[in-house]
Motif scaffolding. Structure first.
Motif, short mmCIF file in Angstrom:
data_model
loop_
_atom_site.label_atom_id
_atom_site.label_comp_id
_atom_site.label_asym_id
_atom_site.label_seq_id
_atom_site.Cartn_x
_atom_site.Cartn_y
_atom_site.Cartn_z
N ILE A 4 -12.10 6.84 5.21
CA ILE A 4 -12.49 8.23 5.41
C ILE A 4 -13.41 8.38 6.61
CG2 ILE A 4 -14.44 8.06 3.78
CD1 ILE A 4 -13.69 11.00 2.96
N CYS A 174 0.75 14.81 9.30
CA CYS A 174 -0.61 14.89 8.77
C CYS A 174 -0.65 16.05 7.79
CB CYS A 174 -1.63 15.09 9.90
SG CYS A 174 -3.33 15.36 9.32
N THR A 177 -5.03 19.52 3.32
CA THR A 177 -5.12 20.02 1.94
C THR A 177 -5.39 21.52 1.90
OG1 THR A 177 -7.47 19.37 1.83
CG2 THR A 177 -5.84 17.80 0.98
N ILE A 210 -4.31 12.38 6.19
CA ILE A 210 -4.68 13.54 5.38
C ILE A 210 -5.91 14.20 5.98
CG2 ILE A 210 -5.36 14.38 3.10
CD1 ILE A 210 -2.72 13.11 2.82
N HIS A 211 -5.81 15.50 6.27
CA HIS A 211 -7.00 16.30 6.55
C HIS A 211 -7.51 16.78 5.20
CE1 HIS A 211 -5.97 17.51 10.97
NE2 HIS A 211 -6.60 16.36 10.89
N ILE A 212 -8.69 16.33 4.79
CA ILE A 212 -9.19 16.62 3.46
C ILE A 212 -10.24 17.73 3.55
CG2 ILE A 212 -10.79 14.62 3.54
CD1 ILE A 212 -10.23 14.42 0.44
N ILE A 243 -7.50 11.67 -3.73
CA ILE A 243 -7.90 10.41 -3.08
C ILE A 243 -7.51 9.19 -3.88
CG2 ILE A 243 -9.77 11.50 -1.78
CD1 ILE A 243 -11.75 10.27 -3.79
N PHE A 253 -8.27 9.46 5.46
CA PHE A 253 -8.65 10.85 5.21
C PHE A 253 -9.65 11.30 6.27
CE2 PHE A 253 -7.22 9.23 1.16
CZ PHE A 253 -6.58 10.29 0.54
#
Length: 277
Positions: A4, A174, A177, A210-212, A243, A253
């Motif tokens: 992350i 990508c 969320t 992942i764009h969290i 996650i 992330f």
């Protein structure tokens, strides 16, 4: 291990970003390749980039993520805008060859009334013009919230672009969320179903990052307004599931929440505490 990081500014150089990431407990980060609201770019400093490569190898960084500027719209109805997009992307990809384990993320763009099909054709043409055989960098299409005339508002549109790309080994996705939630995909109550849809239409093997981000708006709002983790409509329980999901837990992330460095450090610590080793 949870991989992350957050969005950092390249203004002080590549090595500095790596050192900043380590200072907040991150093992990756994202940065803009050039002015996000314009197009100006830093002079190429290969020594600085090599220093970052050494730091990342020493500290076992996950792949970092280069983000194209928001002004890059390869499916604009204006030819001048499309030319800028192609030139900026081609230049970005040449520069990124100096970085190890870097992926390149961009917003597909807005068709501005031409229709999604035309937009998809323009985007694929841009990718086929800018990508080159032997490149190290994987290019990622970002999932979008569907505001206005955005292309990439659903998995079908992302898949349609990918199908037209010639260098299939260098193209991926990508997942953001906030964007998919605002786009109508219920990752809070039906995460497994959403991932099944993604796998059916695109293929989970394409998912590279992942764009969290939490969302200030409710499911299906098509607004794209990011919120701090746990303070929006997605919530901590959903992020715990995200996650730790078997299909996602090994991916990197990247936080894009409305924070400064201390806030990012807090969110990284929080998410690490929720990760099940």
């Amino acid at each position: 291990m949870l991989h992350i990081g957050c969005h950092l500014s390249v203004s002080q150089g590549f090595l500095h970003m790596g050192e900043e990431a380590l200072s907040i407990g991150a093992d990756t980060f994202q940065f803009f390749t050039r002015n996000p609201r314009g197009g100006s770019v830093r002079p190429l400093d290969t020594d600085d980039m090599a220093a970052l490569n050494r730091l990342m190898a020493e500290h076992h960084f996950a792949p970092i993520l280069a983000h194209a500027p928001y002004t890059l719209n390869g499916c604009s109805k204006t030819e001048k805008t499309r030319i800028f997009a192609r030139e900026a992307m081609a230049d970005d990809l040449r520069r990124l060859e100096y970085l190890d384990h870097c992926r390149y993320n961009f917003h597909p763009g807005s068709h501005v009334g031409q229709g999604a099909e035309t937009g998809i054709d323009f985007i694929a043409d841009m990718l086929n013009t800018c990508m080159f055989k032997g490149q190290k960098t994987t290019v990622l299409l970002e999932t979008m919230a569907g505001k206005g005339t955005e292309v990439g508002r659903n998995f079908e549109e992302i898949a349609a672009i990918i199908e037209k790309v010639e260098l299939q080994d260098n193209i991926g996705v990508c997942l953001d969320t906030c964007h998919v939630f605002d786009g109508g995909y219920d990752i809070v109550h039906h995460l497994d179903d959403v991932l099944t849809q993604f796998d059916t239409r695109i293929g989970l093997s394409r998912l590279k990052a992942i764009h969290i981000n939490d969302s200030k708006n409710e499911l299906g709002s098509h607004k794209d307004r990011h919120e701090k983790i746990g303070e929006g409509h997605i919530g901590i329980e959903a992020f715990t599931q995200i996650i730790n999901h078997p299909a996602l837990r090994q991916l990197p992330f990247y936080l894009e929440t409305p924070n400064e460095l201390p806030g990012y450090a807090h969110e990284i610590s929080l998410l690490r505490s929720l990760y099940k080793e």
